[in-house]
Design a protein around this motif. Sequence first.
Motif, PDB file in Angstrom:
ATOM      1  N   GLU A   1     -28.080 -17.353 -31.855  1.00 26.65           N
ATOM      2  CA  GLU A   1     -27.730 -18.344 -30.691  1.00 26.65           C
ATOM      3  C   GLU A   1     -27.857 -17.807 -29.562  1.00 26.65           C
TER       4      GLU A   1
ATOM      5  N   THR B   1     -24.133 -23.096 -21.457  1.00 26.91           N
ATOM      6  CA  THR B   1     -23.709 -23.493 -22.772  1.00 26.91           C
ATOM      7  C   THR B   1     -24.493 -22.794 -23.872  1.00 26.91           C
ATOM      8  N   ARG B   2     -23.996 -22.780 -25.255  1.00 24.90           N
ATOM      9  CA  ARG B   2     -24.777 -22.129 -26.148  1.00 24.90           C
ATOM     10  C   ARG B   2     -25.370 -22.993 -27.275  1.00 24.90           C
ATOM     11  N   ILE B   3     -26.673 -22.695 -27.239  1.00 23.74           N
ATOM     12  CA  ILE B   3     -27.466 -23.612 -28.321  1.00 23.74           C
ATOM     13  C   ILE B   3     -27.847 -22.732 -29.429  1.00 23.74           C
ATOM     14  N   GLY B   4     -27.955 -23.479 -30.586  1.00 28.97           N
ATOM     15  CA  GLY B   4     -28.612 -22.692 -31.904  1.00 28.97           C
ATOM     16  C   GLY B   4     -29.663 -22.099 -31.790  1.00 28.97           C
TER      17      GLY B   4
ATOM     18  N   THR C   1     -27.768 -18.519 -24.753  1.00 27.03           N
ATOM     19  CA  THR C   1     -26.798 -19.023 -23.942  1.00 27.03           C
ATOM     20  C   THR C   1     -27.860 -19.481 -22.802  1.00 27.03           C
ATOM     21  N   THR C   2     -27.746 -20.914 -22.519  1.00 25.66           N
ATOM     22  CA  THR C   2     -28.715 -21.599 -21.527  1.00 25.66           C
ATOM     23  C   THR C   2     -28.359 -20.970 -20.154  1.00 25.66           C
TER      24      THR C   2
ATOM     25  N   ASP D   1     -28.840 -27.138 -19.611  1.00 23.20           N
ATOM     26  CA  ASP D   1     -28.096 -27.872 -20.683  1.00 23.20           C
ATOM     27  C   ASP D   1     -27.382 -28.717 -19.926  1.00 23.20           C
TER      28      ASP D   1
ATOM     29  N   ARG E   1     -37.234 -25.196 -27.607  1.00 26.12           N
ATOM     30  CA  ARG E   1     -37.270 -25.133 -26.361  1.00 26.12           C
ATOM     31  C   ARG E   1     -38.623 -24.266 -26.055  1.00 26.12           C
TER      32      ARG E   1
ATOM     33  N   GLU F   1     -32.827 -24.829 -32.080  1.00 20.46           N
ATOM     34  CA  GLU F   1     -32.850 -25.354 -30.860  1.00 20.46           C
ATOM     35  C   GLU F   1     -33.717 -24.612 -29.742  1.00 20.46           C
ATOM     36  N   GLY F   2     -33.390 -23.386 -29.777  1.00 22.00           N
ATOM     37  CA  GLY F   2     -33.782 -22.405 -28.839  1.00 22.00           C
ATOM     38  C   GLY F   2     -35.222 -22.313 -29.054  1.00 22.00           C
TER      39      GLY F   2
END
Lengths: 353, 321
Positions: free
Chosen positions: B195, B202-205, B197-198, B285, B212, B208-209
Motif C-alpha cells: 500500500e 490518504t492510503r491507496i492499495g 500513501t498519496t 487523492d 496510477r 491502484e498505485g
Amino acid sequence: MEELSADEPGPARASGAVVPAGRTGSARPEPAREPGGTGAVPAEDAVIATRALSKRYRGGQLAVDGLDLTVPAGSVFGFLGPNGSGKTTTIRMLMGLIEPTSGTASVLGRPMPRSARAVLPHVGALIEGPALYGFLSGRDNLLRYDAADPTADPRTRRARVGTALDRVGLSAAAGKKAKAYSLGMKQRLGLAAALLQPRRLLVLDEPTNGLDPQGMREIRALVRELASDGTTVFLSSHLLDEIEQVCTHAAVMAQGRLIVQGPVADLAAGARSRLVVTTPDTGDAARILKEQGVTDLVVTETGVTAEPPDREPAELNAALVTAGVRVRGFGIERASLEDAFVALTGEGFDVAG
Amino acid sequence: MSRAESPPKRDAKTENARPMATPTDQGAARKTGPDPRTGRGPSPLWTLGLFRDELVTTFRRWRTIALLGVLAAVPVLIGVAVKIETRGGSSAGGGGGEGPAFIAQITNNGLFLVFTGLAATLPFFLPMAIGVIAGDAIAGEANAGTLRYLLVAPAGRTRLLLTKYATTMTFCLVATLVVAVSAFAVGALLFPLGELTTISGTRIGFAEGLGRALLIALVVAASLTGVAALGLFVSTLTNSGIAAMATTVGLLITVQILDQIPQLHALQPYFFSHYWLSFADLMRDPVYWDGLVRDLGLQGLYVAVFGSAAWARFTTKDITA
C-alpha cells in the motif's frame, strides 16, 4: 496509338529529325516523316515532355532555362551536359523533388509534381548516386524503399527484393551492412532499388559511376535488356561513348539550356567528319594537300587532319605518294558524338562557370 | 507482342487506387496492379508498411538502443543510491527535502521509484532522447540522401512526415515506459512493495498505485509530444541531422533555463516544459486535474502549431539533398 517498333534493337530504331532546341521556337518535333516511324513523337505519346521548364534557385541563379524536352516512349534517352549544366536540377523537377519556377513538366502523360503519387510508382530512379542506410543490410535497404511505395504489395516484397538483388548481381552480399559496401556495390544496390517493380520509365543519373569496366558492361547490358522489354530509359551521363553505345536518342544541355535533342545517329551525323593523314612528313603533306585545294588544315604530331574533300579522296592520296610523302595512314574519320558535343557546346566537359 | 505502353489518358477520374491502368490497357495493367486478374489495386493498408518499417528501423538502430539504455540506467542509479544511503535506517532525502520528487518515499514502497525515476528523467534525459530522434527524423534522411529515394518511391511528403511523427510519438511512449519498467523492477528488487500513501496523506492499495504509475507514464509520454513536434519542425529546416538534433536540444535547455527566471513569469505558461512536473498531481487523492489539463492543452497547442509548420515547410520544400 502509334505502333512502336520495339523489336528492333539499338540505334536502328532511331529515326527522325534532329531537333535544334533554340529558345525562340517550339522544340516540338515535326510530324513523322515515314509512316510507322518513331522519330517524331507527339507530346501526348512522350514519356517525358517539358514545356519552357525553368528553375531559378533562391539567390537568383538560373539553373534550368526554358527547357523543351521530349523523350519518346521506348527510347533509351541519353541526357548529356557538362557538370553544372542543369541536368540534375531537371531530373529533380521531373521526379517532383523540386518545384519548377515556371513552365510545365509531364511524366507518363501526367503533370509533375502534381501527380507524383500516381506517376512515381511506375518510375525507377537513381538520382545523383545511390543513398543508403549504412546501418541496414543491403536487403533491408531495399525492403525499406519498397515499403515507402504505397502501391507495392507487401506479400511479394521479399521475392521482388530478391529478384532485384539477383538482377544486379548482389545476392551474395545482400546480408552485409551497406556501410561495408564499395562504391560499385552501392551503385548496384541503388539500381536494384530502381528495379523493385516493373517500371515504365527508368531515370538513371550516371548509373555506371564508380563501377569497374566489367560492372559498366553489365549495367549497359541491363539497360539494353530493360529497353528491349519496352521500358523507356532516361540516362544521364558524361561518358559520351556510353551514350553512343546504348542510347537511341540524346539531348545535350549547356548552361541550363537545351542545345539539341534527337536520335543519336542524326546527332553524330551532324558533326563534320575529318580527313586524317598519318605521316612523319607533316610539312610536305600539308603543303601538298593545300595545293590540292583542301581546307582547314591542322598539323598534329602524327600527321595532318583537314576538311574532307568533295572529290575522290584516293586522288589526294595518290598526289601525296607521288610527291614522296610517306603516307602511313589515310582515311576519313567519322565524327563521334564527342565531336558533335564539342561542336554544339563549344567546350569540352569542363565545369560550367 | 503488341506494346500497350502509351502514357495514361489525362483524365483526373482515373486517379484512384489503380491510377495508371485503363480497362483496355492490358499491358499497363500487368505492370501496374499487383493482381490484374482480379482487378484489385493496392490495399489502403499497404500505406502503413512505411510506418512499420520505420518503427523496426528506428528501434533496431544502435543509437536508439543506447538512448533507451541510458534512460533505463537512471532509475537503477537512483535505486542503488537510495539503498546505500538508507542502509543505516535513515530515510533518503529526509533532511532537507532535496532531490527529485517522491525520493523520500522509496524506502517505504519501491513503487515510488517509478515516480522518482520519471521526475528525474523528465526535465532532461527524456526530452533530449526525443530531441535526437525527432531532430534526426527528416534532416537525417536528407543528410544521408535517402530522403530523395523515399520521396520518389513515392512515400508522399505528408505520409512520410506523419510516419516520422508517429514514430517519434511511439518513441516517447517507449522511452517513458522503459524508465517506468526499469524503475519498477529495481524498486521491487530493492525495496518493499505494498500500500502507498498519496501526497494528500490518504492510503491507496498497491493495485491502484500500479494503475496510477501507468497513468503517470502515459501523461509523461504525452507531455513530450510538444518537444517531438518542435524537433520535427526543426528537422524540416535543415539538411544536417546533427544540426537539427543540436538545435532541438539547445532549445530544450534554453527553455528550461528561461523557465527558472522569475522576471519572465508572463511568458512561462507558454514554455512547453512549464507544467511537466504536474504529473505528480496524479498522486493526490482526489486527483488535482488543473495542472494536468494545462500541460496536455499546451502540448496539444505545440503539436498543432509546430506540426502545421513542419507540414507547410516540408510539403513545399525543394529537396536538393
